[in-house]
Design a protein around this motif. Structure first.
Motif, PDB file in Angstrom:
ATOM      1  N   VAL A  26       0.864  -1.172   0.000  1.00 51.64           N
ATOM      2  CA  VAL A  26       0.000   0.000   0.000  1.00 51.64           C
ATOM      3  C   VAL A  26       0.903   1.226   0.000  1.00 51.64           C
ATOM      4  O   VAL A  26       1.732   1.393   0.906  1.00 51.64           O
ATOM      5  CB  VAL A  26      -0.937   0.015   1.219  1.00 51.64           C
ATOM      6  CG1 VAL A  26      -1.785   1.278   1.214  1.00 51.64           C
ATOM      7  CG2 VAL A  26      -1.816  -1.221   1.233  1.00 51.64           C
ATOM      8  N   ALA A  28       1.366   5.419  -0.118  1.00 56.73           N
ATOM      9  CA  ALA A  28       0.670   6.662   0.213  1.00 56.73           C
ATOM     10  C   ALA A  28       0.978   7.762  -0.792  1.00 56.73           C
ATOM     11  O   ALA A  28       0.300   8.793  -0.799  1.00 56.73           O
ATOM     12  CB  ALA A  28       1.054   7.126   1.616  1.00 56.73           C
ATOM     13  N   ARG A  80      -6.438   6.604  -7.410  1.00 56.62           N
ATOM     14  CA  ARG A  80      -6.483   5.832  -6.172  1.00 56.62           C
ATOM     15  C   ARG A  80      -7.194   4.509  -6.436  1.00 56.62           C
ATOM     16  O   ARG A  80      -8.074   4.398  -7.270  1.00 56.62           O
ATOM     17  CB  ARG A  80      -7.228   6.600  -5.079  1.00 56.62           C
ATOM     18  CG  ARG A  80      -6.478   7.845  -4.604  1.00 56.62           C
ATOM     19  CD  ARG A  80      -6.979   8.280  -3.229  1.00 56.62           C
ATOM     20  NE  ARG A  80      -8.419   8.470  -3.189  1.00 56.62           N
ATOM     21  CZ  ARG A  80      -9.021   9.640  -3.435  1.00 56.62           C
ATOM     22  NH1 ARG A  80      -8.293  10.692  -3.775  1.00 56.62           N
ATOM     23  NH2 ARG A  80     -10.324   9.745  -3.356  1.00 56.62           N
ATOM     24  N   THR A 104      -1.804  -1.216  -3.945  1.00 58.08           N
ATOM     25  CA  THR A 104      -2.901  -0.270  -3.724  1.00 58.08           C
ATOM     26  C   THR A 104      -2.347   1.131  -3.559  1.00 58.08           C
ATOM     27  O   THR A 104      -1.412   1.350  -2.757  1.00 58.08           O
ATOM     28  CB  THR A 104      -3.721  -0.660  -2.486  1.00 58.08           C
ATOM     29  OG1 THR A 104      -4.212  -1.987  -2.647  1.00 58.08           O
ATOM     30  CG2 THR A 104      -4.900   0.284  -2.304  1.00 58.08           C
ATOM     31  N   ASN A 105      -2.926   2.057  -4.310  1.00 50.61           N
ATOM     32  CA  ASN A 105      -2.527   3.461  -4.223  1.00 50.61           C
ATOM     33  C   ASN A 105      -3.549   4.218  -3.375  1.00 50.61           C
ATOM     34  O   ASN A 105      -4.735   4.257  -3.689  1.00 50.61           O
ATOM     35  CB  ASN A 105      -2.451   4.069  -5.624  1.00 50.61           C
ATOM     36  CG  ASN A 105      -2.010   5.508  -5.613  1.00 50.61           C
ATOM     37  OD1 ASN A 105      -1.332   5.946  -4.681  1.00 50.61           O
ATOM     38  ND2 ASN A 105      -2.382   6.261  -6.634  1.00 50.61           N
ATOM     39  N   THR A 106      -3.090   4.820  -2.284  1.00 52.52           N
ATOM     40  CA  THR A 106      -3.982   5.563  -1.388  1.00 52.52           C
ATOM     41  C   THR A 106      -3.646   7.054  -1.364  1.00 52.52           C
ATOM     42  O   THR A 106      -4.023   7.755  -0.411  1.00 52.52           O
ATOM     43  CB  THR A 106      -3.900   4.996   0.043  1.00 52.52           C
ATOM     44  OG1 THR A 106      -2.547   5.108   0.521  1.00 52.52           O
ATOM     45  CG2 THR A 106      -4.351   3.552   0.076  1.00 52.52           C
ATOM     46  N   LYS A 108      -4.024  10.679  -1.524  1.00 53.17           N
ATOM     47  CA  LYS A 108      -5.215  11.514  -1.472  1.00 53.17           C
ATOM     48  C   LYS A 108      -5.166  12.685  -2.442  1.00 53.17           C
ATOM     49  O   LYS A 108      -6.183  13.350  -2.665  1.00 53.17           O
ATOM     50  CB  LYS A 108      -5.428  12.032  -0.048  1.00 53.17           C
ATOM     51  CG  LYS A 108      -5.693  10.936   0.971  1.00 53.17           C
ATOM     52  CD  LYS A 108      -5.919  11.515   2.353  1.00 53.17           C
ATOM     53  CE  LYS A 108      -6.190  10.424   3.370  1.00 53.17           C
ATOM     54  NZ  LYS A 108      -6.426  10.975   4.734  1.00 53.17           N
ATOM     55  N   ALA A 112     -10.040   9.571  -7.253  1.00 54.11           N
ATOM     56  CA  ALA A 112     -10.468   8.172  -7.250  1.00 54.11           C
ATOM     57  C   ALA A 112     -11.159   7.854  -8.564  1.00 54.11           C
ATOM     58  O   ALA A 112     -11.951   8.650  -9.077  1.00 54.11           O
ATOM     59  CB  ALA A 112     -11.411   7.912  -6.083  1.00 54.11           C
TER      60      ALA A 112
END
Length: 206
Positions: A26, A28, A80, A104-106, A108, A112
């Protein structure tokens, strides 16, 4: 003297040692490059790397670069969500290699990506808004209410013509000459009276 003969080492195919971002990781911050590391050189002309977003859109930017066993693929800003990396290459000994993994790209700061499921669900609503089909009877002919007005008008004209034809036939039928018949009857009566009168005079003279 003893001679020791050693056999040549067996040639091993290239193997993937690791990747960046790592498998099932994951992140950020959106990565600008996806890197694959192999334990031996691979051929650049046979190497492809596809970095796809949640809806399957590819974000790979250009062709990958190969430096010995390291493969680097530039990517456009990723959305995202779950990112899938699919790669193919050929080892130095000609053995084909392929694989895939996800991370997974989170981040912000990136937008999305909409799920393709919503687009699929909107299709039935579009079909439901289409106008209903024209009703047809079991024989395949349109309803009686759809018949043209001139059909009823034609039936009325035909009935009128039939009545006129009957009236013409009756008026054209031959009628007995009433005046001539009365004249003949009167002459016969006068003739009979004359004969009776002349016959009476003759008997009296005798």
């Amino acid at each position: 003297m003893c001679l020791v003969l050693s056999s040549p080492p067996a040639w091993a195919h290239a193997q993937l040692l690791g990747s960046s971002p790592a498998t099932d990781s994951v992140v950020a911050k959106t990565p600008a490059t996806v890197t694959l590391s192999f334990d031996s050189p691979v051929r650049q002309g046979y190497t492809t790397v596809v970095v796809a977003g949640p809806d399957g859109t590819s974000y790979s930017d250009g062709a990958p670069t190969v430096v010995h066993g390291d493969v680097r693929q530039k990517v456009s800003p990723l959305p995202r969500g779950r990112i899938q990396v699919t790669w193919r290459t050929v080892a130095a000994d000609g053995a084909p290699l392929q694989g895939r993994y996800t991370f997974t790209n989170t981040d912000k700061t990136t937008a999305a990506q909409s799920s393709p499921v919503r687009t699929a669900q909107s299709a039935p609503a579009a079909r439901a808004s289409s106008p209903p089909a024209r009703s047809v009877t079991s024989t395949g002919s349109p309803d009686a209410g759809d018949r043209p007005w001139w059909v009823a008008a034609g039936a009325l004209v035909a009935a009128t013509m039939a009545l006129l034809a009957v009236g013409v036939r009756r008026s054209a039928a031959p009628r007995p000459p009433r005046r001539e018949a009365l004249g003949h009857l009167r002459q016969r009566c006068l003739g009979a009276d004359g004969r009776s009168a002349s016959g009476g005079d003759g008997s009296s003279e005798t």
